[in-house]
Design an enzyme around this catalytic site. Structure first.
Site, PDB file in Angstrom:
ATOM      1  N   GLN A   1      -3.389  36.160   8.103  1.00 40.45           N
ATOM      2  CA  GLN A   1      -4.573  36.903   7.690  1.00 40.45           C
ATOM      3  C   GLN A   1      -5.033  37.834   8.805  1.00 40.45           C
ATOM      4  OE1 GLN A   1      -8.905  35.369   7.469  1.00 40.45           O
ATOM      5  NE2 GLN A   1      -8.164  35.131   5.363  1.00 40.45           N
TER       6      GLN A   1
ATOM      7  N   ASP B   1      -8.611  29.804   3.456  1.00 43.33           N
ATOM      8  CA  ASP B   1      -9.426  30.866   4.047  1.00 43.33           C
ATOM      9  C   ASP B   1     -10.418  30.313   5.072  1.00 43.33           C
ATOM     10  OD1 ASP B   1     -10.159  33.627   4.226  1.00 43.33           O
ATOM     11  OD2 ASP B   1     -11.925  33.239   2.990  1.00 43.33           O
TER      12      ASP B   1
ATOM     13  N   SER C   1     -12.770  38.601   5.928  1.00 39.98           N
ATOM     14  CA  SER C   1     -11.328  38.630   5.673  1.00 39.98           C
ATOM     15  C   SER C   1     -10.952  39.985   5.076  1.00 39.98           C
ATOM     16  CB  SER C   1     -10.936  37.512   4.703  1.00 39.98           C
ATOM     17  OG  SER C   1     -11.333  36.251   5.194  1.00 39.98           O
TER      18      SER C   1
END
Length: 288
Positions: free
Chosen positions: A278, A204, A228
């Site tokens: 993502q 991430d 996110s």
């Protein structure tokens, strides 16, 4: 053992409460919300604890639903959707204050042989040819804005060596590509699942940033509301998260206050071990 790595392994070592029910805690480092990679890693740990040991995760798909509160534990509820002949499927919901903050589906597979090919690794400098994180801190932190300085001064379990530092100090629009070497800052146990969960935690990092490169800004800009929205990951081959891995990311599009990002993770020998994708919120604050 490195203190930051020891803390990360403690965070990933969930407390079993009941069958399919686990409790995770967050580090108390002053963050206003839980780091997304932590929730991904803990959810993967929860799912893995319900799967037989000869099956390893090959993909996960998660959605961030609400900001996590670092001051209270996170409850992870696992749904054992399917145990097939070759594949196992799990669904995990992370809960705080009675509401879901994250949901994830993960698929596990027995080891199988088959056709193989992969994308070539980009031609970039090796990690040993780049400044260490400490060298970068010594050289640049005194000139960095306060929020960037505070971010980099924390002891962290993942070391990052960016191939190019331009976006940290420039407002010039850049191509939507980024190359960063990453690794755990201390040795990890010889357990493949731990390495997968640590990499899920690290995956991430830096990914959302790439969609801001063409706009000459970063997630540290107070005029940007960044978060996110979802996260997908595919594990292709075995690896060690305490060895250097190149995280090569690009952004295919930004629109509707969202940025789309993709990532590939390679060993130093050029072996593609994982892929990520993502979409993130990159909203211009109205009060900015």
């Amino acid at each position: 053992m490195n203190t930051a790595i020891d803390n990360l392994l403690r965070i990933l070592d969930l407390e079993p409460l009941e069958r399919n029910l686990f409790r995770g805690r967050s580090p108390q480092v002053g963050w206003q919300r839980v780091f997304g990679g932590q929730v991904i890693g803990q959810a993967l740990v929860a799912a893995s604890r319900t799967v037989v040991e000869d099956r390893h995760v090959h993909s996960l798909h998660g959605y961030f639903l609400r900001p996590g509160d670092p001051s209270v534990p996170i409850i992870y509820e696992v749904d054992r959707i399917r145990d097939g002949g070759s594949f196992t499927t799990r669904r995990v919901v992370a809960i705080q204050h009675g509401e879901a903050i994250f949901s994830m589906a993960a698929s596990f597979q027995v080891v199988e042989e088959g056709l193989e090919h992969q994308l070539d690794m980009p031609d970039v400098p090796a990690p040993d040819d780049l400044p260490s994180e400490q060298e970068l801190k010594d050289k640049f932190l005194s000139m960095a804005p306060e929020n960037i300085r505070l971010y980099w001064e924390r002891e962290r379990p993942i070391e990052m060596r960016p191939v190019d530092m331009t976006h940290y100090f420039s407002k010039k629009p850049l191509p939507p590509q980024q190359y960063v070497w990453v690794r755990a800052t201390g040795p990890l146990p010889d357990d493949e699942r731990i390495h997968q969960c640590v990499l899920a935690y690290a995956s991430d990092m830096t990914l959302l940033d790439t969609s801001l490169f063409p706009h000459g800004t970063s997630v540290f800009n107070p005029k940007i509301q960044a978060a996110s929205l979802d996260h997908a990951m595919w594990f292709h081959r075995s690896f060690r998260a305490d060895d250097w891995l190149l995280y090569a990311t690009d952004s295919t599009s930004s629109s509707g206050s969202r940025g789309m990002n993709r990532g590939s993770l390679f060993t130093k020998d050029g072996v593609l071990i994982a892929s990520t994708a993502q979409e993130g919120l990159i909203r211009l604050r109205k009060d900015g």
